[in-house]
Design a protein around this motif. Structure first.
Motif, PDB file in Angstrom:
ATOM      1  N   LEU A  12       4.717  11.359  -9.018  1.00  0.00           N
ATOM      2  CA  LEU A  12       4.196  10.093  -9.023  1.00  0.00           C
ATOM      3  C   LEU A  12       3.866   9.472  -7.737  1.00  0.00           C
ATOM      4  O   LEU A  12       4.587   9.325  -6.801  1.00  0.00           O
ATOM      5  N   SER A  13       2.697   8.909  -7.500  1.00  0.00           N
ATOM      6  CA  SER A  13       2.039   8.518  -6.205  1.00  0.00           C
ATOM      7  C   SER A  13       1.730   7.249  -6.359  1.00  0.00           C
ATOM      8  O   SER A  13       0.666   7.039  -7.169  1.00  0.00           O
ATOM      9  N   ARG A  14       2.197   6.142  -5.761  1.00  0.00           N
ATOM     10  CA  ARG A  14       1.901   4.699  -5.714  1.00  0.00           C
ATOM     11  C   ARG A  14       1.553   4.263  -4.189  1.00  0.00           C
ATOM     12  O   ARG A  14       2.552   3.938  -3.573  1.00  0.00           O
ATOM     13  N   ARG A  15       0.493   4.498  -3.776  1.00  0.00           N
ATOM     14  CA  ARG A  15       0.272   4.209  -2.323  1.00  0.00           C
ATOM     15  C   ARG A  15      -0.053   2.629  -2.223  1.00  0.00           C
ATOM     16  O   ARG A  15      -0.636   1.923  -3.046  1.00  0.00           O
ATOM     17  N   PRO A  16       0.872   1.958  -1.286  1.00  0.00           N
ATOM     18  CA  PRO A  16       0.516   0.415  -1.130  1.00  0.00           C
ATOM     19  C   PRO A  16      -0.716  -0.023  -0.894  1.00  0.00           C
ATOM     20  O   PRO A  16      -1.471   0.734  -0.085  1.00  0.00           O
ATOM     21  N   GLY A  17      -1.284  -0.926  -1.835  1.00  0.00           N
ATOM     22  CA  GLY A  17      -2.552  -1.557  -1.482  1.00  0.00           C
ATOM     23  C   GLY A  17      -3.653  -0.798  -2.131  1.00  0.00           C
ATOM     24  O   GLY A  17      -4.778  -1.175  -2.291  1.00  0.00           O
ATOM     25  N   ALA A  18      -3.135   0.605  -2.806  1.00  0.00           N
ATOM     26  CA  ALA A  18      -4.264   1.236  -3.416  1.00  0.00           C
ATOM     27  C   ALA A  18      -4.408   0.715  -4.928  1.00  0.00           C
ATOM     28  O   ALA A  18      -3.472   0.331  -5.429  1.00  0.00           O
ATOM     29  N   GLU A  72       9.686   9.056 -12.184  1.00  0.00           N
ATOM     30  CA  GLU A  72       9.388  10.515 -12.485  1.00  0.00           C
ATOM     31  C   GLU A  72      10.649  10.955 -13.376  1.00  0.00           C
ATOM     32  O   GLU A  72      11.781  10.876 -13.244  1.00  0.00           O
ATOM     33  N   GLY A  73      10.192  12.102 -14.286  1.00  0.00           N
ATOM     34  CA  GLY A  73      11.190  12.485 -15.122  1.00  0.00           C
ATOM     35  C   GLY A  73      10.986  11.747 -16.512  1.00  0.00           C
ATOM     36  O   GLY A  73      11.572  12.493 -17.409  1.00  0.00           O
ATOM     37  N   ALA A  74      10.301  10.860 -16.765  1.00  0.00           N
ATOM     38  CA  ALA A  74      10.335  10.193 -17.691  1.00  0.00           C
ATOM     39  C   ALA A  74       9.330  10.784 -18.655  1.00  0.00           C
ATOM     40  O   ALA A  74       8.381  11.212 -18.266  1.00  0.00           O
ATOM     41  N   ARG A  75       9.565  10.655 -20.172  1.00  0.00           N
ATOM     42  CA  ARG A  75       8.703  11.132 -21.178  1.00  0.00           C
ATOM     43  C   ARG A  75       7.704   9.827 -21.345  1.00  0.00           C
ATOM     44  O   ARG A  75       8.221   8.892 -22.033  1.00  0.00           O
TER      45      ARG A  75
END
Length: 404
Positions: free
Chosen positions: A39-45, A79-82
């Protein structure tokens, strides 16, 4: 549709990528279920990147979505969640990559997971994978135990320490794997298959400590259940604590409530076995002594019988009876012989009295012709006929005179 290409007339990479993108663009949006591994959540993206993985088949696909789509479930998804994603397949031509553009993300709730597990449980049960007649007995004293568990985990420590405390000579073939997360199913399946292929492994233990329903999901995976059902080696499931019941418990040959319980059920206790052997020896000794005592009492009773105290008495008693019978037989035989002698004497006297010789001794004579015939009347002879006269002491010739 097929393309007319050859080594002399190939398609450029860009054209191939464009054609693939065209085919993928014609696909509609689909609902996809999987487990978030990255999971990638870049600030401001404005875009969130994640990887959706199928743990049963070890296949992953990239997913992108706008921040507002992910923010709607950001509090309950990590991460790891279904999750279940409504997305449209996209082809990124410059890099030749397939991804999914998510328009909606829904977390899979515990209730829904349990419902799916129950449905899978009924389907596998209908195939007979949980039938009792498929269960194989565990060996009494396994020489080599295969252990599938997490690396440096409490489950591994509990199994090894308790098993070696019960039987110090026991040996283990340990396979450390991921016991939760996206790689758990594939690694556990691979470890079980490797141990099952080793002919010297007598029994396999799959162990893991307690955890949430999501943590234990890999041990209810259909791929793992079928792999265990195909095992030739007896397998023990030791997952979680007493209330936990993944599908692995149902297909395993034996279910242990905890890893410690698995060690106790698989490995016999050397102290208990020594006590049992001693108890059996004592029981056998008591049985043999009881048999000897009973035989001694029987022998003593037999020796105290009169016939054993005076063994010749019976012979002596039978000797007197035999003498009496012999004397009786002799008396009877003597009487019979005396009576027969008397009868023979009477018969002899009668025969003598009636014999011709006795008549001749009284002075009579028998006249016979020359042919030996006896003369019984005077008329039978004529004068001058020569006859033979037989008397008691011989015979002589006579001549017949004239009749008077």
């Amino acid at each position: 549709m097929g393309l007319n290409t050859s080594a002399e007339a190939p398609l450029p990479v860009g054209e191939v990528s464009r054609l693939i993108g065209g085919w993928i663009d014609r696909l509609g949006a689909v609902w996809v279920e999987g487990q978030i591994t990255q999971l990638s959540r870049r600030p401001g993206a404005g875009v969130v990147f994640l990887t959706l993985r199928d743990p049963s088949y070890d296949i992953s696909v990239s997913v992108t979505c706008y921040r507002q789509v992910f923010d709607a479930v950001a509090d309950v998804v990590s991460e790891g969640a279904r999750v279940v994603v409504h997305a449209k397949p996209e082809w990124y031509a410059p890099r030749g990559q397939l991804s999914l553009r998510a328009a909606e993300i829904r977390p899979v709730g515990i209730g829904e997971l349990l419902a799916r597990l129950e449905q899978l449980k009924r389907a596998l049960g209908a195939e007979g994978l949980f039938a009792l007649d498929r269960k194989r007995p565990l060996p009494f004293l396994p020489q080599l135990i295969g252990l599938v568990c997490g690396r440096a985990s409490a489950a591994e420590r509990d199994v090894l320490e308790n098993a070696r405390r019960r039987w110090p000579a026991v040996r283990f073939e340990v396979r450390n794997v991921a016991v939760q997360g996206v790689r758990a199913v594939s690694q556990v399946v691979q470890a079980v298959k490797e141990l099952d292929e080793q002919p010297d492994v007598d029994v396999i233990i799959v162990a893991r400590g307690g955890g949430s329903v999501e943590d234990l999901l890999p041990f209810s995976d259909e791929q793992l259940v079928r792999a265990v059902a195909d095992c030739r080696t007896p397998l023990v499931s030791a997952i979680g604590h007493e209330p936990d019941s993944p599908l692995l418990d149902l297909v395993a040959d034996l279910r242990a409530s905890t890893p410690t319980d698995a060690a106790k059920k698989v490995v016999p206790d050397v102290g208990e076995e020594l006590d049992r052997v001693q108890a059996l020896r004592n029981r056998a000794l008591r049985t043999v002594r009881g048999l000897l005592d009973r035989e001694e009492r029987g022998l003593a009773h037999a020796l105290h019988r009169r016939v054993m105290e005076h063994p010749h008495r019976m012979v002596e008693e039978r000797e007197h009876e035999t003498d009496a019978l012999v004397a009786r037989g002799r008396r009877v035989l003597g009487h019979l012989l005396d009576r027969a002698d008397s009868e023979l004497g009477h018969t002899h006297a009668r025969v003598v009295a009636l014999s011709p010789a006795a008549t001749l001794e009284r002075g009579y004579a028998v006249l016979q012709r020359a042919d030996g015939s006896v003369v019984r009347a005077a008329e039978e002879v004529s004068a001058g006929e020569e006859l033979r006269a037989r008397v008691a002491e011989g015979e002589f010739g006579v001549t017949v005179g004239p009749h008077a």
